[in-house]
Write a protein that holds these residues in place. Structure first.
Motif, PDB file in Angstrom:
ATOM      1  N   PRO A  72       0.788  -1.234   0.000  1.00 37.75           N
ATOM      2  CA  PRO A  72       0.000   0.000   0.000  1.00 37.75           C
ATOM      3  C   PRO A  72       0.821   1.285   0.000  1.00 37.75           C
ATOM      4  N   CYS A  73       2.158   1.189   0.158  1.00 35.83           N
ATOM      5  CA  CYS A  73       3.025   2.391   0.169  1.00 35.83           C
ATOM      6  C   CYS A  73       2.552   3.392   1.212  1.00 35.83           C
ATOM      7  N   ILE A  74       2.455   2.982   2.451  1.00 39.50           N
ATOM      8  CA  ILE A  74       1.902   3.817   3.513  1.00 39.50           C
ATOM      9  C   ILE A  74       2.777   5.033   3.773  1.00 39.50           C
ATOM     10  N   GLN A  75       2.158   6.198   3.842  1.00 34.71           N
ATOM     11  CA  GLN A  75       2.811   7.449   4.217  1.00 34.71           C
ATOM     12  C   GLN A  75       2.177   7.924   5.515  1.00 34.71           C
ATOM     13  N   ILE A  76       2.981   8.055   6.580  1.00 37.80           N
ATOM     14  CA  ILE A  76       2.481   8.383   7.912  1.00 37.80           C
ATOM     15  C   ILE A  76       2.763   9.845   8.228  1.00 37.80           C
ATOM     16  N   GLU A  77       1.759  10.543   8.752  1.00 38.10           N
ATOM     17  CA  GLU A  77       1.902  11.922   9.223  1.00 38.10           C
ATOM     18  C   GLU A  77       1.527  11.927  10.709  1.00 38.10           C
ATOM     19  N   MET A  78       2.549  11.918  11.567  1.00 41.39           N
ATOM     20  CA  MET A  78       2.305  11.780  12.998  1.00 41.39           C
ATOM     21  C   MET A  78       1.613  12.997  13.597  1.00 41.39           C
ATOM     22  N   GLU A  79       1.959  14.206  13.162  1.00 44.44           N
ATOM     23  CA  GLU A  79       1.353  15.398  13.746  1.00 44.44           C
ATOM     24  C   GLU A  79      -0.148  15.439  13.504  1.00 44.44           C
ATOM     25  N   GLU A  80      -0.577  15.078  12.298  1.00 44.53           N
ATOM     26  CA  GLU A  80      -2.002  15.089  11.957  1.00 44.53           C
ATOM     27  C   GLU A  80      -2.711  13.807  12.372  1.00 44.53           C
ATOM     28  N   LYS A  81      -1.949  12.801  12.813  1.00 44.51           N
ATOM     29  CA  LYS A  81      -2.493  11.492  13.202  1.00 44.51           C
ATOM     30  C   LYS A  81      -3.280  10.856  12.058  1.00 44.51           C
ATOM     31  N   ILE A  82      -2.692  10.907  10.873  1.00 47.57           N
ATOM     32  CA  ILE A  82      -3.314  10.314   9.697  1.00 47.57           C
ATOM     33  C   ILE A  82      -2.272   9.508   8.935  1.00 47.57           C
ATOM     34  N   TYR A  83      -2.754   8.706   7.989  1.00 47.09           N
ATOM     35  CA  TYR A  83      -1.853   8.016   7.077  1.00 47.09           C
ATOM     36  C   TYR A  83      -2.501   7.952   5.704  1.00 47.09           C
ATOM     37  N   TYR A  84      -1.666   7.892   4.677  1.00 45.21           N
ATOM     38  CA  TYR A  84      -2.110   7.750   3.296  1.00 45.21           C
ATOM     39  C   TYR A  84      -1.691   6.368   2.798  1.00 45.21           C
ATOM     40  N   TYR A  85      -2.465   5.836   1.859  1.00 45.12           N
ATOM     41  CA  TYR A  85      -2.065   4.599   1.205  1.00 45.12           C
ATOM     42  C   TYR A  85      -2.695   4.557  -0.185  1.00 45.12           C
ATOM     43  N   GLN A  86      -2.192   3.667  -1.019  1.00 45.41           N
ATOM     44  CA  GLN A  86      -2.714   3.561  -2.383  1.00 45.41           C
ATOM     45  C   GLN A  86      -3.509   2.273  -2.548  1.00 45.41           C
ATOM     46  N   GLU A  87      -4.565   2.383  -3.354  1.00 48.76           N
ATOM     47  CA  GLU A  87      -5.401   1.217  -3.637  1.00 48.76           C
ATOM     48  C   GLU A  87      -6.080   1.407  -4.986  1.00 48.76           C
ATOM     49  N   GLN A  88      -5.738   0.551  -5.936  1.00 50.44           N
ATOM     50  CA  GLN A  88      -6.363   0.535  -7.262  1.00 50.44           C
ATOM     51  C   GLN A  88      -6.380   1.924  -7.903  1.00 50.44           C
ATOM     52  N   GLY A  89      -5.216   2.552  -7.955  1.00 48.36           N
ATOM     53  CA  GLY A  89      -5.100   3.844  -8.627  1.00 48.36           C
ATOM     54  C   GLY A  89      -5.585   5.026  -7.825  1.00 48.36           C
ATOM     55  N   GLU A  90      -5.966   4.804  -6.577  1.00 51.15           N
ATOM     56  CA  GLU A  90      -6.437   5.897  -5.725  1.00 51.15           C
ATOM     57  C   GLU A  90      -5.470   6.110  -4.567  1.00 51.15           C
ATOM     58  N   VAL A  91      -5.241   7.373  -4.222  1.00 48.39           N
ATOM     59  CA  VAL A  91      -4.549   7.712  -2.981  1.00 48.39           C
ATOM     60  C   VAL A  91      -5.629   7.994  -1.946  1.00 48.39           C
ATOM     61  N   ARG A  92      -5.579   7.275  -0.823  1.00 43.86           N
ATOM     62  CA  ARG A  92      -6.608   7.381   0.205  1.00 43.86           C
ATOM     63  C   ARG A  92      -5.997   7.872   1.512  1.00 43.86           C
ATOM     64  N   ARG A  93      -6.832   8.524   2.301  1.00 44.47           N
ATOM     65  CA  ARG A  93      -6.402   9.060   3.589  1.00 44.47           C
ATOM     66  C   ARG A  93      -7.285   8.492   4.695  1.00 44.47           C
ATOM     67  N   ALA A  94      -6.656   8.160   5.836  1.00 43.18           N
ATOM     68  CA  ALA A  94      -7.401   7.623   6.975  1.00 43.18           C
ATOM     69  C   ALA A  94      -6.802   8.168   8.259  1.00 43.18           C
ATOM     70  N   ALA A  95      -7.640   8.354   9.256  1.00 45.83           N
ATOM     71  CA  ALA A  95      -7.194   8.814  10.566  1.00 45.83           C
ATOM     72  C   ALA A  95      -6.852   7.626  11.442  1.00 45.83           C
ATOM     73  N   PHE A  96      -5.877   7.792  12.333  1.00 40.66           N
ATOM     74  CA  PHE A  96      -5.538   6.724  13.263  1.00 40.66           C
ATOM     75  C   PHE A  96      -6.755   6.291  14.072  1.00 40.66           C
ATOM     76  N   SER A  97      -7.614   7.236  14.409  1.00 42.42           N
ATOM     77  CA  SER A  97      -8.696   6.983  15.357  1.00 42.42           C
ATOM     78  C   SER A  97      -9.933   6.367  14.736  1.00 42.42           C
ATOM     79  N   ARG A  98      -9.977   6.242  13.396  1.00 43.16           N
ATOM     80  CA  ARG A  98     -11.187   5.749  12.749  1.00 43.16           C
ATOM     81  C   ARG A  98     -10.962   4.337  12.227  1.00 43.16           C
ATOM     82  N   GLN A  99     -11.733   3.417  12.740  1.00 43.38           N
ATOM     83  CA  GLN A  99     -11.579   1.996  12.421  1.00 43.38           C
ATOM     84  C   GLN A  99     -11.991   1.705  10.975  1.00 43.38           C
ATOM     85  N   GLY A 100     -11.014   1.384  10.134  1.00 40.95           N
ATOM     86  CA  GLY A 100     -11.296   0.910   8.789  1.00 40.95           C
ATOM     87  C   GLY A 100     -11.957   1.906   7.867  1.00 40.95           C
TER      88      GLY A 100
END
Length: 423
Positions: free
Chosen positions: A303-331
């Protein structure tokens, strides 16, 4: 009346379901930008991110040292400097500090980490810190498995499976020590934090137990916990206490993390354990002081995870999309940008308004930039066409230099893209 009430609930359910869907951002080609009155900020950004120069520095890949995920970096380097990890003519591991503001010049900036073939046996895939100043791999000290942390210009550090830093006397006496890492179902693993400052490492054992109904369940046990070695302070501390991590799914005797990603900031830490088997969920471990959480995720392969600790988020890639998710939100995640092409890697800028990608188009790999307007629409422009072997991206701290690392059979290339962006 009941039919009317049911109809109202049905419409409400449809409305809520529609509201929960992630809006797929619109991506337009660059030539459409001047026809859009809402894109004035994008036009200005494009003018700032016009290519002003590009240079390519070639250096020997490590060959018998095994191929690395990253061997070049501009992260934390002085302006105009590039760091690469390569080997010298004798085959010894070597770091180079390269000047690229003029025609590439490195004769005065070489620092080899090994001389005359001395060093520790390498028998695992090395991992390089984000600033390309440190490398970690597994080695044998007598009969004991340890992790070597070798940093440019500093003595090597040895870490064992129990989270201890191994001293010189222990190195000599370890030939008679019990080889814990050699026991069945035990594996020593490690990964660098996103900023390259901390090496997270742990020993995991795959175990099977019987639940209350007599069914066999499996778990990863961390008998000594999960540790972090801080390069800057030299501190070696336990981040997660010893624990068991139960994993759903059928029994798999080879169920170990295939990849990892991590971030550490003070008392906060995150560790992703990514499994190659799609039948099992990936794991995200969270720590904030004394609070510890575990989340099960369903991430794609690599998924090529990119972590941003200050914002408590991470990015990953899936089927041509770059997606963003928060640490605190399950799935839960949202689409940042959709490329609709053969995206292989990406990099999101610090402000989240720009996305750089490596995309395969036919027989070539090209570098693209996506810029967002005030309404959240994205505009795509090609930065570099024909970056063969491109697999990793890195942006300088002043956001004026993009490093594209390209892998070759005998030589790697560090492609430097400079922008016309002004301070």
């Amino acid at each position: 009346m009941k039919r009317g009430i049911r109809g109202i609930f049905f419409l409400l359910a449809v409305f809520l379901a529609a509201g929960c869907r992630s809006r797929r951002p619109v991506t337009r080609n660059l030539e459409e930008i001047h026809l859009n009155p809402d894109a004035s900020a994008v036009i200005q950004a494009i003018q700032e991110y016009q290519m002003s120069a590009s240079e390519t520095y070639r250096y020997a890949n490590l060959g018998d040292w095994l191929d690395l995920n990253r061997t070049a970096s501009i992260y934390g380097a002085a302006p105009g400097r590039l760091r690469v990890l390569t080997k010298d003519t004798a085959g010894n591991l070597q770091w180079r500090n390269v000047e690229y503001r003029y025609p590439f010049y490195d004769a005065s900036y070489m620092e080899g980490s090994k001389k005359d073939g001395e060093g520790f046996l390498l028998f695992s895939l090395p991992q390089i810190s984000a600033d390309c100043q440190a490398a970690a791999w597994k080695t044998l000290v007598g009969a004991k498995t340890c992790i070597v942390v070798e940093e440019q210009g500093k003595p090597a550090i040895l870490l064992d499976e129990s989270g201890r830093m191994v001293g010189e006397e222990e190195r000599e006496a370890s030939a008679e020590a019990e080889d814990l890492a050699g026991k069945e179902n035990l594996r020593l693993s490690y990964t660098w934090s996103a900023d390259g400052r901390t090496l997270l490492y742990y020993q995991a054992a795959l175990i099977h137990e019987q639940d209350e109904e007599g069914e066999t369940i499996q778990a990863l046990q961390f008998p000594a916990g999960i540790y972090g070695y801080d390069r800057e302070t030299g501190e070696n501390r336990m981040l997660w206490d010893p624990m068991k991590l139960y994993l759903p799914g059928e029994n798999n005797p080879y169920l170990y993390p295939w990849e990892g990603a991590a971030g550490v900031a003070g008392e906060k830490a995150v560790l992703f354990l990514l499994f190659q088997d799609d039948a099992f969920p990936d794991v995200m471990l969270l720590k904030d002081g004394d609070r510890v959480e575990t989340r099960l995720l369903r991430l794609p392969a690599h998924p090529c995870i990119q972590i941003e600790m200050e914002e408590k988020i991470y990015y990953y890639q899936e089927q041509g999309e770059v997606r963003r998710a928060a640490f605190s939100r399950q799935g839960q995640s949202e689409i940042v940008v959709a490329t609709d092409s053969g995206m292989e890697s990406f990099l999101v800028s610090k402000d989240g308004e720009k996305v750089f990608t490596i995309e395969s188009r036919g027989e070539t790999k090209d570098i693209f930039l996506y810029l967002r307007d005030e309404k959240g629409n994205w505009y795509k422009q090609a930065l570099y066409v024909g970056a063969d072997g491109a697999h990793a991206l890195q942006m300088s701290e002043e956001q004026q230099i993009l490093l594209v690392e390209c892998r070759g059979e005998e030589e790697n290339e560090a492609l430097i893209l400079r922008f016309a962006k002004q301070e």
